[in-house]
Motif scaffolding. Structure first.
Motif, PDB file in Angstrom:
ATOM      1  N   LYS A  65       0.930  -1.187  -0.243  1.00 27.56           N
ATOM      2  CA  LYS A  65       0.647  -0.290  -0.214  1.00 27.56           C
ATOM      3  C   LYS A  65       0.718   1.261  -0.133  1.00 27.56           C
ATOM      4  CE  LYS A  65      -4.386  -0.585   2.225  1.00 27.56           C
ATOM      5  NZ  LYS A  65      -5.466  -0.061   0.776  1.00 27.56           N
ATOM      6  N   VAL A  66       0.546   2.181  -0.380  1.00 27.43           N
ATOM      7  CA  VAL A  66       1.137   3.544  -0.617  1.00 27.43           C
ATOM      8  C   VAL A  66      -0.019   4.673  -0.958  1.00 27.43           C
ATOM      9  CG1 VAL A  66       2.401   5.327  -2.200  1.00 27.43           C
ATOM     10  CG2 VAL A  66       2.375   2.859  -2.588  1.00 27.43           C
ATOM     11  N   TYR A  67       0.337   5.470   0.863  1.00 26.87           N
ATOM     12  CA  TYR A  67       0.049   6.346   0.840  1.00 26.87           C
ATOM     13  C   TYR A  67       0.965   7.801   0.740  1.00 26.87           C
ATOM     14  CZ  TYR A  67      -3.285   3.518   3.160  1.00 26.87           C
ATOM     15  OH  TYR A  67      -4.208   2.270   3.570  1.00 26.87           O
ATOM     16  N   ILE A  68       0.331   9.221   0.369  1.00 25.05           N
ATOM     17  CA  ILE A  68       0.813  10.203   0.648  1.00 25.05           C
ATOM     18  C   ILE A  68       0.614  11.157   1.753  1.00 25.05           C
ATOM     19  CG2 ILE A  68       1.081  12.275  -1.223  1.00 25.05           C
ATOM     20  CD1 ILE A  68       0.210  10.645  -3.019  1.00 25.05           C
ATOM     21  N   LEU A  69       1.357  11.496   2.083  1.00 24.55           N
ATOM     22  CA  LEU A  69       1.205  12.440   3.440  1.00 24.55           C
ATOM     23  C   LEU A  69       1.340  13.728   3.165  1.00 24.55           C
ATOM     24  CD1 LEU A  69       3.590  11.167   5.995  1.00 24.55           C
ATOM     25  CD2 LEU A  69       1.028  10.563   5.665  1.00 24.55           C
ATOM     26  N   SER A  70      -0.051  14.823   3.147  1.00 28.42           N
ATOM     27  CA  SER A  70      -0.470  15.677   2.619  1.00 28.42           C
ATOM     28  C   SER A  70      -0.360  16.989   3.751  1.00 28.42           C
ATOM     29  CB  SER A  70      -1.583  16.806   1.958  1.00 28.42           C
ATOM     30  OG  SER A  70      -2.284  17.743   1.293  1.00 28.42           O
ATOM     31  N   ALA A  71       0.389  17.974   3.686  1.00 25.05           N
ATOM     32  CA  ALA A  71       0.115  19.228   5.241  1.00 25.05           C
ATOM     33  C   ALA A  71      -1.704  19.657   5.022  1.00 25.05           C
ATOM     34  CB  ALA A  71       1.008  20.269   4.436  1.00 25.05           C
ATOM     35  N   LYS A  72      -2.119  20.069   3.924  1.00 21.68           N
ATOM     36  CA  LYS A  72      -3.465  20.429   4.135  1.00 21.68           C
ATOM     37  C   LYS A  72      -4.340  19.527   3.954  1.00 21.68           C
ATOM     38  CE  LYS A  72      -7.349  22.313   1.501  1.00 21.68           C
ATOM     39  NZ  LYS A  72      -7.988  23.359   0.471  1.00 21.68           N
ATOM     40  N   TYR A  73      -4.337  17.635   3.601  1.00 20.34           N
ATOM     41  CA  TYR A  73      -5.364  16.075   3.398  1.00 20.34           C
ATOM     42  C   TYR A  73      -4.828  15.943   4.366  1.00 20.34           C
ATOM     43  CZ  TYR A  73      -7.790  19.105  -0.661  1.00 20.34           C
ATOM     44  OH  TYR A  73      -8.226  19.952  -1.427  1.00 20.34           O
ATOM     45  N   VAL A  81      -9.145  13.102  -5.460  1.00 22.21           N
ATOM     46  CA  VAL A  81      -8.541  13.618  -5.854  1.00 22.21           C
ATOM     47  C   VAL A  81      -9.072  14.832  -5.478  1.00 22.21           C
ATOM     48  CG1 VAL A  81     -10.383  15.273  -7.648  1.00 22.21           C
ATOM     49  CG2 VAL A  81     -10.798  12.528  -8.352  1.00 22.21           C
ATOM     50  N   ILE A  82      -8.138  15.790  -5.425  1.00 22.62           N
ATOM     51  CA  ILE A  82      -7.801  16.895  -4.189  1.00 22.62           C
ATOM     52  C   ILE A  82      -7.503  18.031  -5.315  1.00 22.62           C
ATOM     53  CG2 ILE A  82      -6.547  15.121  -2.582  1.00 22.62           C
ATOM     54  CD1 ILE A  82      -4.038  16.122  -3.602  1.00 22.62           C
ATOM     55  N   ASP A  83      -7.775  19.147  -4.485  1.00 20.25           N
ATOM     56  CA  ASP A  83      -7.856  21.039  -5.247  1.00 20.25           C
ATOM     57  C   ASP A  83      -6.118  21.339  -4.872  1.00 20.25           C
ATOM     58  OD1 ASP A  83     -10.140  21.176  -5.895  1.00 20.25           O
ATOM     59  OD2 ASP A  83     -10.719  21.639  -4.292  1.00 20.25           O
ATOM     60  N   PRO A  84      -5.734  22.226  -5.852  1.00 18.74           N
ATOM     61  CA  PRO A  84      -4.298  22.444  -5.505  1.00 18.74           C
ATOM     62  C   PRO A  84      -4.125  23.572  -4.109  1.00 18.74           C
ATOM     63  CG  PRO A  84      -4.954  22.727  -7.439  1.00 18.74           C
ATOM     64  CD  PRO A  84      -6.071  22.571  -6.891  1.00 18.74           C
ATOM     65  N   TYR A  85      -3.417  23.560  -3.313  1.00 23.04           N
ATOM     66  CA  TYR A  85      -4.024  24.309  -2.614  1.00 23.04           C
ATOM     67  C   TYR A  85      -1.903  25.031  -1.776  1.00 23.04           C
ATOM     68  CZ  TYR A  85      -1.124  20.046  -0.156  1.00 23.04           C
ATOM     69  OH  TYR A  85      -0.380  18.965   0.073  1.00 23.04           O
ATOM     70  N   ASP A  86      -1.728  25.705  -1.099  1.00 23.36           N
ATOM     71  CA  ASP A  86      -0.609  26.129  -0.631  1.00 23.36           C
ATOM     72  C   ASP A  86      -0.346  26.433   1.407  1.00 23.36           C
ATOM     73  OD1 ASP A  86       2.327  27.124  -0.848  1.00 23.36           O
ATOM     74  OD2 ASP A  86       1.376  29.301  -1.061  1.00 23.36           O
ATOM     75  N   GLN A  87       0.041  25.085   1.359  1.00 20.47           N
ATOM     76  CA  GLN A  87       0.794  24.960   2.865  1.00 20.47           C
ATOM     77  C   GLN A  87       1.843  23.755   3.052  1.00 20.47           C
ATOM     78  OE1 GLN A  87      -3.427  23.903   4.884  1.00 20.47           O
ATOM     79  NE2 GLN A  87      -2.585  23.658   6.132  1.00 20.47           N
ATOM     80  N   THR A  88       1.958  24.304   4.044  1.00 19.34           N
ATOM     81  CA  THR A  88       3.123  23.106   4.351  1.00 19.34           C
ATOM     82  C   THR A  88       3.692  22.865   5.850  1.00 19.34           C
ATOM     83  OG1 THR A  88       5.136  24.976   4.662  1.00 19.34           O
ATOM     84  CG2 THR A  88       4.732  24.582   2.650  1.00 19.34           C
ATOM     85  N   LEU A  89       3.773  21.918   6.105  1.00 19.20           N
ATOM     86  CA  LEU A  89       4.084  21.724   8.303  1.00 19.20           C
ATOM     87  C   LEU A  89       5.022  22.287   8.199  1.00 19.20           C
ATOM     88  CD1 LEU A  89       4.126  17.813   7.630  1.00 19.20           C
ATOM     89  CD2 LEU A  89       2.111  19.192   9.003  1.00 19.20           C
ATOM     90  N   ASN A  90       5.971  22.804   7.443  1.00 18.25           N
ATOM     91  CA  ASN A  90       7.539  23.132   7.836  1.00 18.25           C
ATOM     92  C   ASN A  90       6.917  25.411   8.230  1.00 18.25           C
ATOM     93  OD1 ASN A  90       9.120  22.037   7.261  1.00 18.25           O
ATOM     94  ND2 ASN A  90       9.268  22.627   5.717  1.00 18.25           N
ATOM     95  N   SER A  91       6.068  25.350   7.851  1.00 16.17           N
ATOM     96  CA  SER A  91       5.091  27.229   8.347  1.00 16.17           C
ATOM     97  C   SER A  91       4.344  26.776   9.546  1.00 16.17           C
ATOM     98  CB  SER A  91       4.306  27.548   7.422  1.00 16.17           C
ATOM     99  OG  SER A  91       2.606  27.014   6.675  1.00 16.17           O
ATOM    100  N   MET A  92       3.876  25.595   9.983  1.00 13.03           N
ATOM    101  CA  MET A  92       2.815  25.201  11.332  1.00 13.03           C
ATOM    102  C   MET A  92       2.947  25.184  12.088  1.00 13.03           C
ATOM    103  SD  MET A  92       0.495  22.069  10.461  1.00 13.03           S
ATOM    104  CE  MET A  92      -0.195  21.696   8.608  1.00 13.03           C
ATOM    105  N   LYS A  93       2.710  26.384  13.264  1.00  9.88           N
ATOM    106  CA  LYS A  93       3.239  26.046  14.772  1.00  9.88           C
ATOM    107  C   LYS A  93       2.784  24.407  15.258  1.00  9.88           C
ATOM    108  CE  LYS A  93       1.135  30.776  16.221  1.00  9.88           C
ATOM    109  NZ  LYS A  93       1.239  31.785  14.299  1.00  9.88           N
ATOM    110  N   VAL A  94       3.917  23.902  16.955  1.00  5.15           N
ATOM    111  CA  VAL A  94       3.641  23.157  17.177  1.00  5.15           C
ATOM    112  C   VAL A  94       2.263  22.104  17.542  1.00  5.15           C
ATOM    113  CG1 VAL A  94       4.420  21.668  19.407  1.00  5.15           C
ATOM    114  CG2 VAL A  94       5.968  23.424  18.122  1.00  5.15           C
ATOM    115  N   TRP A  95       1.714  23.408  17.695  1.00  5.14           N
ATOM    116  CA  TRP A  95      -0.240  22.157  18.266  1.00  5.14           C
ATOM    117  C   TRP A  95      -0.104  21.980  16.483  1.00  5.14           C
ATOM    118  CZ3 TRP A  95      -3.957  24.913  16.134  1.00  5.14           C
ATOM    119  CH2 TRP A  95      -4.113  25.777  16.422  1.00  5.14           C
TER     120      TRP A  95
END
Length: 130
Positions: A65-73, A81-95
């Motif tokens: 099995k293969v999964y993709i880890l997405s910052a948004k989803y 199927v997903i929509d484009p987005y501009d979000q990263t884990l790097n910009s997230m706060k610890v919580w």
């Protein structure tokens, strides 16, 4: 039947479990900064990244099995199927990262067909590079 803690014995045991389908090998691939600009399956969304393409092809060949880890989803199936987005884990706060990881964990556990396996091997893949 198998020797305990020796690397060779562990390797034989692992191969036996995989052959007997007691082990499910799962590969996780991180999302990428580069994305398509339209809604599409997640495997296609990130395919503009050469590193993602290589990681995805490798995981398809060597994992059950293969999964993709997405910052948004969170946890994505390749055909989801997903929509484009501009979000990263790097910009997230610890919580926010904690909340994200809890959501991914719950998504992972909700995969009903994972319960028929006694053990899973989870490989996060290589470090993320864009």
């Amino acid at each position: 039947m198998f020797s305990g803690f020796s690397p060779r014995g562990s390797y034989r045991l692992l191969n036996h479990l995989i052959k007997e389908r007691h082990v499910l090998k799962i590969g996780f691939i991180s999302c990428t900064k580069k994305k398509k600009e339209f809604s599409c399956p997640s495997e296609e969304m990130y395919s503009v990244s050469p590193l993602f393409q290589k990681a995805y092809l490798y995981c398809k060949d060597y994992y059950d099995k293969v999964y993709i880890l997405s910052a948004k989803y969170g946890l994505l199936k390749p055909d989801q199927v997903i929509d484009p987005y501009d979000q990263t884990l790097n910009s997230m706060k610890v919580w926010e990262k904690r909340e994200w990881s809890e959501r991914v964990y719950k998504q992972f556990l909700s995969e009903s067909n994972l319960t028929c396996y006694r053990r899973s091997i989870i490989d996060p893949g290589s470090p993320k590079k864009n």
